[in-house]
Design a protein around this motif. Structure first.
Motif, mmCIF file in Angstrom:
data_model
loop_
_atom_site.group_PDB
_atom_site.id
_atom_site.type_symbol
_atom_site.label_atom_id
_atom_site.label_comp_id
_atom_site.label_asym_id
_atom_site.label_seq_id
_atom_site.Cartn_x
_atom_site.Cartn_y
_atom_site.Cartn_z
ATOM 1 N N VAL A 131 51.808 40.161 -39.479
ATOM 2 C CA VAL A 131 53.114 40.336 -38.379
ATOM 3 C C VAL A 131 53.131 39.421 -37.508
ATOM 4 N N ARG A 132 54.163 38.670 -37.257
ATOM 5 C CA ARG A 132 54.259 37.660 -36.544
ATOM 6 C C ARG A 132 55.725 37.494 -36.112
ATOM 7 N N GLY A 133 56.033 36.377 -35.121
ATOM 8 C CA GLY A 133 57.432 36.142 -34.803
ATOM 9 C C GLY A 133 58.209 35.439 -35.749
ATOM 10 N N ALA A 134 59.701 35.675 -35.789
ATOM 11 C CA ALA A 134 60.503 35.428 -36.658
ATOM 12 C C ALA A 134 60.721 33.739 -36.634
ATOM 13 N N ASP A 135 60.300 33.090 -35.735
ATOM 14 C CA ASP A 135 60.444 31.792 -35.501
ATOM 15 C C ASP A 135 59.372 31.084 -36.742
ATOM 16 N N ARG A 188 46.297 40.148 -38.343
ATOM 17 C CA ARG A 188 45.481 39.181 -37.605
ATOM 18 C C ARG A 188 46.563 38.777 -36.618
ATOM 19 N N PHE A 189 46.153 38.484 -35.303
ATOM 20 C CA PHE A 189 46.930 37.707 -34.198
ATOM 21 C C PHE A 189 46.569 36.265 -34.168
ATOM 22 N N ALA A 190 47.137 35.224 -34.217
ATOM 23 C CA ALA A 190 46.517 33.922 -34.607
ATOM 24 C C ALA A 190 47.716 33.029 -33.469
ATOM 25 N N LEU A 246 42.412 41.303 -36.560
ATOM 26 C CA LEU A 246 41.401 40.065 -36.248
ATOM 27 C C LEU A 246 42.200 39.123 -35.397
ATOM 28 N N VAL A 247 41.507 38.204 -34.742
ATOM 29 C CA VAL A 247 41.930 37.151 -33.613
ATOM 30 C C VAL A 247 41.582 35.896 -34.273
ATOM 31 N N ARG A 248 42.288 34.864 -34.193
ATOM 32 C CA ARG A 248 42.042 33.678 -34.692
ATOM 33 C C ARG A 248 42.799 32.690 -33.744
ATOM 34 N N ILE A 249 42.185 31.735 -33.332
ATOM 35 C CA ILE A 249 42.663 30.852 -32.083
ATOM 36 C C ILE A 249 43.043 29.474 -33.110
#
Length: 341
Positions: free
Chosen positions: A234-238, A47-49, A79-82
């Motif tokens: 999978v997301r940013g290291a922050d 997903r991308f959120a 998937l995409v979640r806002i």
């Protein structure tokens, strides 16, 4: 709030089977044609959120592209979640602009887009379960009070546990916190390697519902990932410092822990995260291919055999050769000035 001495860990290749005896997070009983959530998720569901606080730029595109390619290269769903749970930070019209930019880039998602602002009842139900089991408690402390008594932690003062045994006389609850213990929460990140944190000393008992009544990010993201059957994040290291808190909540709520991969951040020339910098130029949806190629290079991926003519051609070629481990060798201080390369 102690839960026993057993350590908890998540590896890049396996998912923990040991959970606390808590009620599972409810899911829809059948999978709809939109592919929104399922009882039996596929081998890979990513997903991308994004939060609708600003337009898509190189930094957020890196996370979107990395998560998309990782899913597609493994035959999975994306998937995409806002994440629009916080009304004070949500900017009107930005969610639609982000979705339009993703579409222009060829990053087409599976199923319907879900909005956290429409899921508050699910977060309230999860919090109720934590309260019923004595795993969450009301807190009357202000930020000023915590700063005066808490030791330094990874994100500011560590909560000193003032209200853990009950509200002080004459005080009224402001927020709700989840208790922690001295266990070490460890996981193997597919990009960053082995990570471990003792939440009690790094953060302390943390907020799951804020003083303004908004459910905290940590709770909402865990509830939604479980509900949607997410297997890989999978997301940013922050966000890597938040992962142990999320694993902690997953165990308390009886939810599975996904595999994690935290990608390097795009930083500006001063070392600030690009989203917080004036150098964060919005992606041009009329011509997204140059930005896609910059994101591809930033993620340490190899040159493509031929120059793609459009986003669809780029994504087809990129999916075939994607390897997330290459991102681990990238310099995290790659600066935004290279957007113009």
């Amino acid at each position: 709030m102690a839960r026993g001495a057993a350590s908890r860990s998540v590896s890049a290749d396996s998912r923990p089977g040991q959970r606390l005896p808590c009620a599972s997070i409810a899911k829809p009983s059948t999978r709809s044609g939109s592919g929104s959530a399922a009882d039996a998720p596929p081998r890979y569901r990513g997903r991308f959120a994004p939060s609708p606080t600003g337009l898509l730029h190189l930094g957020s595109l890196v996370a979107a592209l990395g998560s998309f390619l990782d899913a597609r290269s493994r035959g999975g769903e994306w998937l995409v979640r806002i994440e629009d749970l916080d009304p004070l930070r949500t900017v009107s019209g930005v969610a639609d602009a982000i979705l339009s930019a993703l579409d222009a880039c060829g990053l087409h998602w599976d199923g319907s887009v879900h909005y956290q602002s429409q899921r508050t009842a699910a977060y309230a139900a999860a919090l109720d379960r934590l309260i019923e089991q004595g795993l969450a408690y009301p807190c009357a402390c202000s930020r000023k009070e915590i700063a005066a008594h808490g030791l330094a932690g990874i994100e500011g003062p560590v909560y000193p546990g003032t209200c853990r045994a009950g509200l002080p006389p004459g005080r009224t609850a402001r927020a709700w916190r989840v208790g922690t213990d001295n266990d070490e929460v460890a996981f193997v990140d597919r990009v960053q390697g082995h990570r471990a944190q003792r939440i009690a000393t790094a953060v302390g008992d943390f907020v799951v519902r804020r003083a303004d009544g908004v459910h905290a990010y940590q709770l909402a993201v865990v509830v939604d990932d479980a509900w949607q059957g997410i297997t890989d994040i999978v997301r940013g290291a922050d966000l890597i410092a938040s992962t142990p808190r999320q694993i902690h909540l997953q165990h308390l709520l009886g939810a599975p822990s996904p595999r994690y991969a935290h990608l390097p951040l795009v930083l500006d020339a001063t070392g600030r995260k690009l989203s917080k910098s004036d150098a964060a130029h919005p992606l041009d949806p009329r011509d997204p291919l140059p930005a896609l190629l910059r994101a591809w290079r930033f993620l340490g991926q190899p040159p493509l055999e031929t120059a793609p003519a459009n986003p669809a051609e780029f994504l087809e070629m990129a999916t075939r050769v994607w390897a997330i481990e290459r991102a681990a060798h990238q310099d995290r201080r790659r600066i935004a000035a290279r957007q113009a390369e």
